[in-house]
Design an enzyme around this catalytic site. Structure first.
Site, PDB file in Angstrom:
ATOM      1  N   PHE A 183       0.819  -1.222   0.000  1.00 46.79           N
ATOM      2  CA  PHE A 183       0.000   0.000   0.000  1.00 46.79           C
ATOM      3  C   PHE A 183       0.855   1.276   0.000  1.00 46.79           C
ATOM      4  CE2 PHE A 183      -2.706  -3.234   2.184  1.00 46.79           C
ATOM      5  CZ  PHE A 183      -3.589  -3.432   1.129  1.00 46.79           C
ATOM      6  N   TYR A 235      14.059   6.172 -11.882  1.00 48.89           N
ATOM      7  CA  TYR A 235      12.918   5.307 -12.244  1.00 48.89           C
ATOM      8  C   TYR A 235      13.164   4.661 -13.612  1.00 48.89           C
ATOM      9  CZ  TYR A 235       8.231   4.022 -13.808  1.00 48.89           C
ATOM     10  OH  TYR A 235       7.156   3.343 -14.308  1.00 48.89           O
ATOM     11  N   LYS A 246      14.151   0.644 -14.469  1.00 52.03           N
ATOM     12  CA  LYS A 246      13.318  -0.156 -15.380  1.00 52.03           C
ATOM     13  C   LYS A 246      14.177  -0.712 -16.525  1.00 52.03           C
ATOM     14  CE  LYS A 246       9.116   0.204 -13.613  1.00 52.03           C
ATOM     15  NZ  LYS A 246       8.305  -0.943 -13.225  1.00 52.03           N
ATOM     16  N   ASN A 267       1.759   5.176 -22.007  1.00 51.82           N
ATOM     17  CA  ASN A 267       0.956   5.813 -20.945  1.00 51.82           C
ATOM     18  C   ASN A 267      -0.372   5.088 -20.712  1.00 51.82           C
ATOM     19  OD1 ASN A 267       2.949   7.821 -21.943  1.00 51.82           O
ATOM     20  ND2 ASN A 267       1.993   9.109 -20.382  1.00 51.82           N
ATOM     21  N   ARG A 283       1.623  11.885 -26.429  1.00 55.11           N
ATOM     22  CA  ARG A 283       1.825  10.593 -25.787  1.00 55.11           C
ATOM     23  C   ARG A 283       1.027   9.519 -26.519  1.00 55.11           C
ATOM     24  NH1 ARG A 283       5.016  13.442 -23.823  1.00 55.11           N
ATOM     25  NH2 ARG A 283       5.615  13.716 -21.636  1.00 55.11           N
ATOM     26  N   GLY A 288      11.840  18.006 -16.926  1.00 56.18           N
ATOM     27  CA  GLY A 288      12.127  16.628 -17.360  1.00 56.18           C
ATOM     28  C   GLY A 288      11.089  16.050 -18.309  1.00 56.18           C
TER      29      GLY A 288
HETATM   30  C1  UD2 Z   1       4.745   8.577 -18.047  1.00 52.43           C
HETATM   31  C2  UD2 Z   1       4.577   7.704 -16.822  1.00 52.43           C
HETATM   32  C3  UD2 Z   1       5.870   7.646 -16.052  1.00 52.43           C
HETATM   33  C4  UD2 Z   1       7.019   7.229 -16.959  1.00 52.43           C
HETATM   34  C5  UD2 Z   1       7.065   8.174 -18.177  1.00 52.43           C
HETATM   35  C6  UD2 Z   1       8.093   7.720 -19.190  1.00 52.43           C
HETATM   36  C7  UD2 Z   1       2.254   7.901 -16.144  1.00 52.43           C
HETATM   37  C8  UD2 Z   1       1.297   8.482 -15.155  1.00 52.43           C
HETATM   38  N1  UD2 Z   1       3.549   8.247 -15.984  1.00 52.43           N
HETATM   39  O1  UD2 Z   1       5.014   9.895 -17.648  1.00 52.43           O
HETATM   40  O2  UD2 Z   1       5.738   6.717 -14.987  1.00 52.43           O
HETATM   41  O3  UD2 Z   1       6.822   5.890 -17.369  1.00 52.43           O
HETATM   42  O4  UD2 Z   1       5.810   8.166 -18.853  1.00 52.43           O
HETATM   43  O5  UD2 Z   1       8.314   8.720 -20.140  1.00 52.43           O
HETATM   44  O6  UD2 Z   1       1.893   7.125 -17.002  1.00 52.43           O
HETATM   45  N2  UD2 Z   1       0.375  16.948 -18.051  1.00 52.43           N
HETATM   46  C9  UD2 Z   1      -0.366  18.108 -18.138  1.00 52.43           C
HETATM   47  N3  UD2 Z   1      -1.209  18.409 -17.116  1.00 52.43           N
HETATM   48  C10 UD2 Z   1      -1.349  17.610 -16.008  1.00 52.43           C
HETATM   49  C11 UD2 Z   1      -0.582  16.433 -15.935  1.00 52.43           C
HETATM   50  C12 UD2 Z   1       0.287  16.133 -16.966  1.00 52.43           C
HETATM   51  O7  UD2 Z   1      -0.275  18.871 -19.109  1.00 52.43           O
HETATM   52  O8  UD2 Z   1      -2.153  17.963 -15.131  1.00 52.43           O
HETATM   53  C13 UD2 Z   1       1.256  16.614 -19.173  1.00 52.43           C
HETATM   54  C14 UD2 Z   1       2.682  16.334 -18.727  1.00 52.43           C
HETATM   55  O9  UD2 Z   1       3.414  17.526 -18.651  1.00 52.43           O
HETATM   56  C15 UD2 Z   1       3.146  15.403 -19.843  1.00 52.43           C
HETATM   57  C16 UD2 Z   1       1.884  14.655 -20.254  1.00 52.43           C
HETATM   58  O10 UD2 Z   1       0.786  15.401 -19.738  1.00 52.43           O
HETATM   59  O11 UD2 Z   1       3.625  16.133 -20.933  1.00 52.43           O
HETATM   60  C17 UD2 Z   1       1.804  13.257 -19.700  1.00 52.43           C
HETATM   61  O12 UD2 Z   1       2.081  13.327 -18.321  1.00 52.43           O
HETATM   62  P1  UD2 Z   1       1.909  12.061 -17.350  1.00 52.43           P
HETATM   63  O13 UD2 Z   1       2.386  12.493 -15.997  1.00 52.43           O
HETATM   64  O14 UD2 Z   1       0.559  11.496 -17.470  1.00 52.43           O
HETATM   65  O15 UD2 Z   1       2.870  10.978 -17.978  1.00 52.43           O
HETATM   66  P2  UD2 Z   1       4.414  11.074 -18.473  1.00 52.43           P
HETATM   67  O16 UD2 Z   1       4.379  10.793 -19.924  1.00 52.43           O
HETATM   68  O17 UD2 Z   1       5.085  12.280 -17.986  1.00 52.43           O
END
Ligand code: UD2
Length: 328
Positions: free
Chosen positions: A43, A160, A164, A184, A223, A286
């Site tokens: 958890f 992370y 992986k 994603n 994505r 990042g």
């Molecule tokens: C995903 C994975 C992460 C890692 C990564 C590898 C998820 C949740 N995270 O991160 O674990 O595997 O891929 O590259 O699947 N965004 C917004 N507004 C918000 C939240 C996010 O604009 O409120 C944007 C964020 O800046 C990014 C995109 O949405 O450009 C996707 O963000 P995320 O956190 O869902 O996933 P990511 O691709 O950063």
């Protein structure tokens, strides 16, 4: 505790991270296939409520344990002597947390995973499927991302991603088991509760509460969004529990189509009838600009194609989130 009745010898799986977003869906699916499941979770980021649908299932046994504990596989075999498959999803899943706590993340996401894999291999289990990640590719420029784009010289942008990658490489070099590099994943049970939660869960939460959707940067980043049910189909296939024999090696799992964050925001606003203007915030540190899976290796090996398109997957996730609100 189960004894040695015939029922206890039925084929069983170990699912680490069974209280998590994906792990709980996978556990449900495996029980639905008639397999027994030993689930492990501590958890850290999973929730007991995710186990509500199967915690009392006669085929399910739960070990509340940290994956760092060395005897997990042996305990699982004690409980279910027919244990044949391991699905290793337990991990510290936050990229930002991994930047702040690199040693802890390497211990959990790398060393403990390699130890579990080595034990499964020594026991000659039928399969081991590791939850890899698109994070293994770092900020690679060329799209779509093929499995060979992550190599010894790839610089992942976080511990992370590094952990992986190292696990995937270990699996690949061993020639036993598989690592699925998920892009994603989104869907019901994804927790919108932190600033680092998946964008789909955050947008839906914001959309349903009438708040502005928060777009980091200009929203032009893209994505490859995979519905959770497709991720479960991928796990089942890789373990040889579907139509093809057990797989070995590293495989991307995505849809092969990309969606911009602005496109996603518009779709969510439409589905949630949200009329608030978007809120543009600074780009997240990042953040990679583009991420898109080259999916042909897994398609060739397992005949796998994602079945749920984004529109349908989003509609299902919104319906689930609405129902959660109704019952809260
Ligand atoms: C995903 C994975 C992460 C890692 C990564 C590898 C998820 C949740 N995270 O991160 O674990 O595997 O891929 O590259 O699947 N965004 C917004 N507004 C918000 C939240 C996010 O604009 O409120 C944007 C964020 O800046 C990014 C995109 O949405 O450009 C996707 O963000 P995320 O956190 O869902 O996933 P990511 O691709 O950063």
């Amino acid at each position: 505790m189960p004894g040695s009745s015939a029922k206890d010898l039925k084929t069983a799986c170990l699912v680490t991270g069974c209280a998590g977003f994906v792990g709980s869906h996978l556990t449900e699916a495996l029980l639905g296939l008639g397999l027994a499941v030993v689930g492990v979770d501590n958890f850290f980021s999973g929730h007991r409520r995710n186990m509500a649908g199967f915690e009392a299932h006669p085929g399910f046994s739960f070990l509340e344990k940290n994956i760092l504990e060395p005897e997990i596989l042996a305990r699982a075999v004690d409980i279910r002597p027919g244990l044949a498959h391991v699905f290793h999803l337990a991990a510290i899943v936050s990229v930002p947390y991994s930047l702040a706590h690199p040693d802890e993340v390497m211990a959990v996401n790398h060393q403990a995973s390699v130890d579990l894999f080595d034990q499964a291999r020594a026991m000659a289990l039928a399969s081991f499927v590791f939850a890899g990640s698109a994070a293994e590719y770092g900020d690679c420029e060329s799209m779509p991302l093929a499995e060979s784009d992550a190599g010894p010289n790839t610089r992942q942008t976080s511990p992370y991603g590094r952990a992986k990658y190292l696990c995937s490489r270990h699996v690949e070099q061993a020639g036993f088991g598989s690592s699925l590099r998920f892009f994603n994943i989104y869907g019901p049970r994804q927790d919108p509760g932190s600033p680092y939660s998946g964008v789909v869960s955050r947008f839906i939460d914001q959309g349903l509460s009438g708040r502005p959707l928060t777009v980091f940067g200009d929203g032009g980043q893209s994505r490859d969004f995979l519905f959770v049910r497709d991720s479960v189909r991928a796990y089942v296939a890789a373990a040889g529990l579907g139509r093809v024999p057990v797989l070995s090696g590293v495989f991307n799992v995505g849809t092969g189509t990309s969606t911009t964050i602005l496109g996603l925001a518009e779709a969510v606003r439409r589905l949630t009838k949200n009329r608030a203007p978007l809120s543009f915030l600074p780009q997240r540190e990042g953040d990679v600009r583009r991420s898109l899976a080259e999916v042909s290796r897994f398609e060739r090996a397992a005949g796998f194609k994602a079945q749920t398109g984004l529109d349908k997957g989003l509609a299902r996730t919104v319906a689930w989130a609405r129902a959660q609100r109704g019952s809260a």
